[in-house]
Design a protein around this motif. Structure first.
Motif, PDB file in Angstrom:
ATOM      1  N   LEU A 103       0.672  -1.526   0.263  1.00  0.00           N
ATOM      2  CA  LEU A 103       0.180  -0.226  -0.053  1.00  0.00           C
ATOM      3  C   LEU A 103       0.730   1.368  -0.065  1.00  0.00           C
ATOM      4  CD1 LEU A 103      -2.502  -1.305   2.628  1.00  0.00           C
ATOM      5  CD2 LEU A 103      -3.082  -0.902   0.135  1.00  0.00           C
ATOM      6  N   TRP A 104       2.470   1.028   0.841  1.00  0.00           N
ATOM      7  CA  TRP A 104       2.589   2.281   0.576  1.00  0.00           C
ATOM      8  C   TRP A 104       3.298   2.546  -0.879  1.00  0.00           C
ATOM      9  CZ3 TRP A 104       4.402   5.399   4.910  1.00  0.00           C
ATOM     10  CH2 TRP A 104       5.681   6.820   4.143  1.00  0.00           C
ATOM     11  N   LEU A 105       3.883   1.481  -1.270  1.00  0.00           N
ATOM     12  CA  LEU A 105       4.623   1.687  -2.807  1.00  0.00           C
ATOM     13  C   LEU A 105       3.563   2.537  -3.283  1.00  0.00           C
ATOM     14  CD1 LEU A 105       6.947  -1.264  -2.869  1.00  0.00           C
ATOM     15  CD2 LEU A 105       7.676   1.165  -3.020  1.00  0.00           C
ATOM     16  N   LEU A 106       1.953   1.456  -3.627  1.00  0.00           N
ATOM     17  CA  LEU A 106       0.996   1.713  -4.340  1.00  0.00           C
ATOM     18  C   LEU A 106       0.129   3.137  -4.520  1.00  0.00           C
ATOM     19  CD1 LEU A 106      -0.773  -1.431  -4.812  1.00  0.00           C
ATOM     20  CD2 LEU A 106       0.757  -0.714  -6.482  1.00  0.00           C
ATOM     21  N   VAL A 107       0.061   3.538  -3.194  1.00  0.00           N
ATOM     22  CA  VAL A 107      -0.060   4.542  -2.705  1.00  0.00           C
ATOM     23  C   VAL A 107       0.121   5.920  -2.676  1.00  0.00           C
ATOM     24  CG1 VAL A 107      -2.306   6.410  -1.280  1.00  0.00           C
ATOM     25  CG2 VAL A 107      -2.468   3.578  -1.687  1.00  0.00           C
ATOM     26  N   LEU A 108       1.070   5.444  -2.020  1.00  0.00           N
ATOM     27  CA  LEU A 108       2.184   6.400  -1.729  1.00  0.00           C
ATOM     28  C   LEU A 108       3.360   7.445  -3.089  1.00  0.00           C
ATOM     29  CD1 LEU A 108       2.280   6.897   1.672  1.00  0.00           C
ATOM     30  CD2 LEU A 108       1.081   8.171   0.473  1.00  0.00           C
ATOM     31  N   VAL A 109       3.660   5.835  -3.308  1.00  0.00           N
ATOM     32  CA  VAL A 109       5.542   6.172  -4.368  1.00  0.00           C
ATOM     33  C   VAL A 109       4.454   6.318  -5.893  1.00  0.00           C
ATOM     34  CG1 VAL A 109       6.799   5.249  -4.821  1.00  0.00           C
ATOM     35  CG2 VAL A 109       6.545   5.045  -2.496  1.00  0.00           C
ATOM     36  N   LEU A 110       4.055   5.360  -6.190  1.00  0.00           N
ATOM     37  CA  LEU A 110       3.880   5.174  -7.708  1.00  0.00           C
ATOM     38  C   LEU A 110       3.133   6.552  -8.550  1.00  0.00           C
ATOM     39  CD1 LEU A 110       3.914   1.373  -7.885  1.00  0.00           C
ATOM     40  CD2 LEU A 110       5.981   2.619  -8.924  1.00  0.00           C
ATOM     41  N   PRO A 111       2.206   6.458  -7.900  1.00  0.00           N
ATOM     42  CA  PRO A 111       0.924   6.197  -7.111  1.00  0.00           C
ATOM     43  C   PRO A 111       0.189   5.653  -8.135  1.00  0.00           C
ATOM     44  CG  PRO A 111       0.286   8.644  -7.107  1.00  0.00           C
ATOM     45  CD  PRO A 111       1.852   8.156  -7.796  1.00  0.00           C
ATOM     46  N   VAL A 112      -0.823   4.861  -7.914  1.00  0.00           N
ATOM     47  CA  VAL A 112      -1.769   3.966  -8.757  1.00  0.00           C
ATOM     48  C   VAL A 112      -2.914   4.001  -7.918  1.00  0.00           C
ATOM     49  CG1 VAL A 112       0.166   3.161 -10.683  1.00  0.00           C
ATOM     50  CG2 VAL A 112      -0.905   1.920  -8.846  1.00  0.00           C
ATOM     51  N   ARG A 113      -4.150   3.424  -8.346  1.00  0.00           N
ATOM     52  CA  ARG A 113      -5.365   2.554  -8.467  1.00  0.00           C
ATOM     53  C   ARG A 113      -5.302   1.462  -7.223  1.00  0.00           C
ATOM     54  NH1 ARG A 113      -9.750  -0.012 -10.201  1.00  0.00           N
ATOM     55  NH2 ARG A 113      -8.786  -0.451 -11.985  1.00  0.00           N
ATOM     56  N   VAL A 114      -5.137   1.681  -5.822  1.00  0.00           N
ATOM     57  CA  VAL A 114      -4.874   0.730  -5.079  1.00  0.00           C
ATOM     58  C   VAL A 114      -5.599  -0.966  -6.085  1.00  0.00           C
ATOM     59  CG1 VAL A 114      -4.977  -0.626  -2.952  1.00  0.00           C
ATOM     60  CG2 VAL A 114      -4.593   1.877  -3.057  1.00  0.00           C
ATOM     61  N   SER A 115      -6.846  -0.436  -6.346  1.00  0.00           N
ATOM     62  CA  SER A 115      -7.188  -1.564  -6.594  1.00  0.00           C
ATOM     63  C   SER A 115      -7.346  -2.922  -7.867  1.00  0.00           C
ATOM     64  CB  SER A 115      -9.169  -1.669  -6.410  1.00  0.00           C
ATOM     65  OG  SER A 115      -9.623  -0.424  -7.156  1.00  0.00           O
ATOM     66  N   ASP A 116      -6.027  -1.579  -8.666  1.00  0.00           N
ATOM     67  CA  ASP A 116      -6.174  -2.218 -10.238  1.00  0.00           C
ATOM     68  C   ASP A 116      -5.563  -3.378 -10.212  1.00  0.00           C
ATOM     69  OD1 ASP A 116      -5.359  -2.253 -12.985  1.00  0.00           O
ATOM     70  OD2 ASP A 116      -4.185  -0.458 -12.945  1.00  0.00           O
ATOM     71  N   PRO A 117      -5.472  -4.023 -10.349  1.00  0.00           N
ATOM     72  CA  PRO A 117      -5.005  -5.938 -10.482  1.00  0.00           C
ATOM     73  C   PRO A 117      -3.297  -6.071 -11.198  1.00  0.00           C
ATOM     74  CG  PRO A 117      -6.678  -6.102 -11.717  1.00  0.00           C
ATOM     75  CD  PRO A 117      -6.775  -4.591 -10.670  1.00  0.00           C
ATOM     76  N   HIS A 118      -3.453  -4.822 -12.100  1.00  0.00           N
ATOM     77  CA  HIS A 118      -2.345  -4.652 -13.168  1.00  0.00           C
ATOM     78  C   HIS A 118      -1.047  -4.658 -12.515  1.00  0.00           C
ATOM     79  CE1 HIS A 118      -5.460  -5.167 -16.827  1.00  0.00           C
ATOM     80  NE2 HIS A 118      -4.896  -5.726 -17.091  1.00  0.00           N
ATOM     81  N   TRP A 119      -1.289  -3.529 -11.088  1.00  0.00           N
ATOM     82  CA  TRP A 119      -0.379  -3.024 -10.725  1.00  0.00           C
ATOM     83  C   TRP A 119      -0.688  -4.490  -8.936  1.00  0.00           C
ATOM     84  CZ3 TRP A 119       3.673  -0.643 -11.309  1.00  0.00           C
ATOM     85  CH2 TRP A 119       3.986   0.244 -12.474  1.00  0.00           C
TER      86      TRP A 119
END
Length: 250
Positions: A103-119
């Motif tokens: 969640l740290w990566l997906l929300v704060l760092v990348l950021p992308v949609r958390v529920s996107d299964p591709h990430w």
């Protein structure tokens, strides 16, 4: 696609031919291993396909819980721990640590949609795989040291040391068991496993500089999640491994 798959599988003739000429006894084991790998990959691909197709946050949560406790069972098996009394601690530790770092990566760092299964799926799978491998090393070292040097622990406790201070030498061994291979792997990461990730990122459409950044972040995240997972697992396992008087339970 079927034709291309068959043409790709024909490459197996190279190692099979070498084994046929030099070590025929391993041919059966080789082909059985390839078949087992193919079945495992097929099942995994079907699961990932379902996650991509449904695209449901709840299904992603189920995926996380399933791989966490499946990995926890693998840790117990590799550490040769009988029974499942430590499974909640190990599975829960893996789940919490991987969820936090992901969640740290997906929300704060990348950021992308958390529920996107591709990430979500590849990030959590990579973190869980690394955390599981390092937990096996760290937890087995910790438990082996405790059993081998229990008298040292009892000596420190008998001389007034707190439970944590008495465990500190064993915690240090577990930490070194995780940090040492992680540091060694970082030195050769660009020459071994990371090129596979680079190829996947480039094939997925990322530019080389973006692919480099993602690989760097994932390498850092893998080291961090392994330490966090081991810390949480040892903390959660403490009440199971020791009785109320601080005595190691056999």
């Amino acid at each position: 696609m079927i034709l291309h798959t068959i043409l790709g599988l024909l490459l197996l003739l190279i190692p099979a031919g070498a084994l046929y000429l030099l070590e025929r006894k391993m041919l059966r084991t080789f082909f059985l291993s390839v078949a087992q790998m193919g079945v495992q990959l097929l099942v995994l691909c079907l699961v990932v396909w379902a996650l991509y197709k449904v695209d449901s946050p709840w299904l992603l949560i189920v995926w996380m819980v399933a791989i966490a406790f499946g990995s926890g069972w693998l840790v117990l098996k590799r550490c040769r721990l009988s029974g499942l009394r430590l499974l909640p601690a190990v599975g829960g530790g893996l789940l919490v640590s991987v969820a936090f770092v992901a969640l740290w990566l997906l929300v704060l760092v990348l950021p992308v949609r958390v529920s996107d299964p591709h990430w979500f799926v590849p990030v959590t799978a990579l973190l869980m795989g690394h955390a599981t491998a390092m937990t096996i090393r760290g937890l087995s070292t910790y438990l082996s040291a405790l059993k081998a040097d229990e008298q040292q622990y009892e000596f420190l406790r008998g001389n007034g040391a707190t439970h944590f201070k008495a465990l500190r030498p064993f915690l240090c061994r577990a930490l070194v068991a995780v940090i040492s291979p992680s540091v060694a792997n970082l030195r050769v990461l660009a020459l071994t496993s990371m090129p596979l990730l680079l190829v996947g990122l480039l094939m997925g459409g990322l530019s080389p500089i973006n692919a480099f950044v993602v690989m760097l972040l994932m390498a850092v995240a893998c080291v961090s999640v392994s330490i966090l997972a081991l810390t949480i697992i040892i903390y959660l396992s403490d009440r199971i491994l020791f009785d109320q008087y601080g005595k190691l339970i056999g």
